[in-house]
Design a protein around this motif. Sequence first.
Motif, PDB file in Angstrom:
ATOM      1  N   LEU A 112       0.818  -1.207   0.000  1.00  0.00           N
ATOM      2  CA  LEU A 112       0.000   0.000   0.000  1.00  0.00           C
ATOM      3  C   LEU A 112       0.857   1.265   0.000  1.00  0.00           C
ATOM      4  CD1 LEU A 112      -2.810  -0.945   2.557  1.00  0.00           C
ATOM      5  CD2 LEU A 112      -2.999  -0.777   0.071  1.00  0.00           C
ATOM      6  N   SER A 113       2.059   1.176   0.531  1.00  0.00           N
ATOM      7  CA  SER A 113       2.897   2.373   0.612  1.00  0.00           C
ATOM      8  C   SER A 113       3.455   2.769  -0.756  1.00  0.00           C
ATOM      9  CB  SER A 113       4.029   2.174   1.614  1.00  0.00           C
ATOM     10  OG  SER A 113       5.008   1.301   1.104  1.00  0.00           O
ATOM     11  N   LEU A 114       3.618   1.826  -1.666  1.00  0.00           N
ATOM     12  CA  LEU A 114       4.158   2.162  -2.984  1.00  0.00           C
ATOM     13  C   LEU A 114       3.251   3.130  -3.737  1.00  0.00           C
ATOM     14  CD1 LEU A 114       6.402   1.769  -5.025  1.00  0.00           C
ATOM     15  CD2 LEU A 114       5.195  -0.227  -5.890  1.00  0.00           C
ATOM     16  N   PRO A 115       1.936   2.868  -3.855  1.00  0.00           N
ATOM     17  CA  PRO A 115       1.081   3.863  -4.511  1.00  0.00           C
ATOM     18  C   PRO A 115       1.086   5.202  -3.763  1.00  0.00           C
ATOM     19  CG  PRO A 115      -0.086   1.776  -4.315  1.00  0.00           C
ATOM     20  CD  PRO A 115       1.186   1.649  -3.552  1.00  0.00           C
ATOM     21  N   LEU A 116       1.196   5.161  -2.448  1.00  0.00           N
ATOM     22  CA  LEU A 116       1.241   6.407  -1.685  1.00  0.00           C
ATOM     23  C   LEU A 116       2.525   7.181  -1.987  1.00  0.00           C
ATOM     24  CD1 LEU A 116      -0.135   5.256   1.792  1.00  0.00           C
ATOM     25  CD2 LEU A 116      -1.313   6.617   0.058  1.00  0.00           C
ATOM     26  N   GLN A 117       3.631   6.447  -2.132  1.00  0.00           N
ATOM     27  CA  GLN A 117       4.889   7.104  -2.483  1.00  0.00           C
ATOM     28  C   GLN A 117       4.796   7.722  -3.876  1.00  0.00           C
ATOM     29  OE1 GLN A 117       7.826   4.048  -2.034  1.00  0.00           O
ATOM     30  NE2 GLN A 117       7.895   4.199   0.193  1.00  0.00           N
ATOM     31  N   ASN A 118       4.179   6.990  -4.788  1.00  0.00           N
ATOM     32  CA  ASN A 118       4.001   7.513  -6.150  1.00  0.00           C
ATOM     33  C   ASN A 118       3.104   8.750  -6.132  1.00  0.00           C
ATOM     34  OD1 ASN A 118       5.577   5.456  -7.146  1.00  0.00           O
ATOM     35  ND2 ASN A 118       3.857   4.156  -7.709  1.00  0.00           N
ATOM     36  N   GLN A 119       2.031   8.679  -5.332  1.00  0.00           N
ATOM     37  CA  GLN A 119       1.115   9.815  -5.231  1.00  0.00           C
ATOM     38  C   GLN A 119       1.824  11.012  -4.600  1.00  0.00           C
ATOM     39  OE1 GLN A 119      -2.393   8.928  -2.982  1.00  0.00           O
ATOM     40  NE2 GLN A 119      -3.499  10.712  -3.716  1.00  0.00           N
ATOM     41  N   LEU A 120       2.643  10.767  -3.584  1.00  0.00           N
ATOM     42  CA  LEU A 120       3.396  11.845  -2.943  1.00  0.00           C
ATOM     43  C   LEU A 120       4.351  12.498  -3.945  1.00  0.00           C
ATOM     44  CD1 LEU A 120       4.279  13.441  -0.444  1.00  0.00           C
ATOM     45  CD2 LEU A 120       5.866  11.577   0.063  1.00  0.00           C
ATOM     46  N   ALA A 121       5.037  11.679  -4.730  1.00  0.00           N
ATOM     47  CA  ALA A 121       5.965  12.220  -5.726  1.00  0.00           C
ATOM     48  C   ALA A 121       5.213  13.056  -6.764  1.00  0.00           C
ATOM     49  CB  ALA A 121       6.719  11.077  -6.406  1.00  0.00           C
ATOM     50  N   ALA A 122       4.055  12.569  -7.209  1.00  0.00           N
ATOM     51  CA  ALA A 122       3.265  13.314  -8.194  1.00  0.00           C
ATOM     52  C   ALA A 122       2.764  14.626  -7.597  1.00  0.00           C
ATOM     53  CB  ALA A 122       2.086  12.463  -8.680  1.00  0.00           C
ATOM     54  N   CYS A 123       2.313  14.579  -6.351  1.00  0.00           N
ATOM     55  CA  CYS A 123       1.827  15.798  -5.693  1.00  0.00           C
ATOM     56  C   CYS A 123       2.954  16.805  -5.495  1.00  0.00           C
ATOM     57  CB  CYS A 123       1.181  15.464  -4.350  1.00  0.00           C
ATOM     58  SG  CYS A 123      -0.431  14.672  -4.496  1.00  0.00           S
ATOM     59  N   THR A 124       4.124  16.309  -5.116  1.00  0.00           N
ATOM     60  CA  THR A 124       5.278  17.188  -4.929  1.00  0.00           C
ATOM     61  C   THR A 124       5.651  17.857  -6.248  1.00  0.00           C
ATOM     62  OG1 THR A 124       6.080  15.791  -3.133  1.00  0.00           O
ATOM     63  CG2 THR A 124       7.678  17.265  -4.148  1.00  0.00           C
ATOM     64  N   LYS A 125       5.637  17.071  -7.312  1.00  0.00           N
ATOM     65  CA  LYS A 125       5.959  17.606  -8.645  1.00  0.00           C
ATOM     66  C   LYS A 125       4.906  18.634  -9.071  1.00  0.00           C
ATOM     67  CE  LYS A 125       7.456  15.922 -13.150  1.00  0.00           C
ATOM     68  NZ  LYS A 125       7.688  14.733 -13.966  1.00  0.00           N
ATOM     69  N   ALA A 126       3.628  18.320  -8.811  1.00  0.00           N
ATOM     70  CA  ALA A 126       2.557  19.250  -9.160  1.00  0.00           C
ATOM     71  C   ALA A 126       2.668  20.531  -8.344  1.00  0.00           C
ATOM     72  CB  ALA A 126       1.199  18.588  -8.933  1.00  0.00           C
ATOM     73  N   LEU A 127       3.032  20.417  -7.070  1.00  0.00           N
ATOM     74  CA  LEU A 127       3.196  21.598  -6.225  1.00  0.00           C
ATOM     75  C   LEU A 127       4.336  22.474  -6.739  1.00  0.00           C
ATOM     76  CD1 LEU A 127       2.458  23.202  -3.692  1.00  0.00           C
ATOM     77  CD2 LEU A 127       4.041  21.744  -2.417  1.00  0.00           C
TER      78      LEU A 127
END
Length: 148
Positions: free
Chosen positions: A79-94
Motif C-alpha cells: 500500500l505504501s508504494l502507490p502512496l509514495q508515487n502519489q506523494l511524488a506526483a503531488c510534490t511535482k505538481a506543487l
Amino acid sequence: MAGVGVLAQDALRKIITTLAVKNEEIQNFIYGLKQMLQNVEANSTKVQEDLEGEFQSLYSLLDELKEGMLMKIKQDRALSLPLQNQLAACTKALESSEERLETANQTLEGAENHDFNQVLLGCTFEVIPSSRAGTKRRDSEFLVLALG
C-alpha cells in the motif's frame, strides 16, 4: 546339656523367624519402591508428552501469528508504494504550481503597473457606509466603489 541346647535352638528359631519376617518386610518395601518408581516413570513420561504437546501447540499458534503479522507488513508495504508515487506526483505538481504562480505574479506585476494605471485614470470613486451597501459590517466601515 540337652536343656541348654534346646534353649539355644529356641532362641535361634526365634531369631530366624524374626529375620524371615524382617526379610519379607524388606521384600515388600522393595516391591513398593519398585511400584512407586514405575509409577513415577510412567507419570513423568506422560507429563513430558503432555508438555511437549502443549509446547507444540503454542509453537503452531505463534507460527500462525507470525505469518499473519508478516502478511500484514507485506500488505502495508504494498500500500505504501502507490502512496509514495502519489506523494511524488503531488510534490511535482506543487513545484509546477509554485513556478506558475511565480510567473503569474510576475506577469501581473508587470501588467498591473501599466494596465492598472490606465484603468484608474478612467474611473471615479465614491465612498459610502457599508450599511448602505447592504453588507453586515459596522456602520463605521466604508466601502470604496469604483464607478466606471
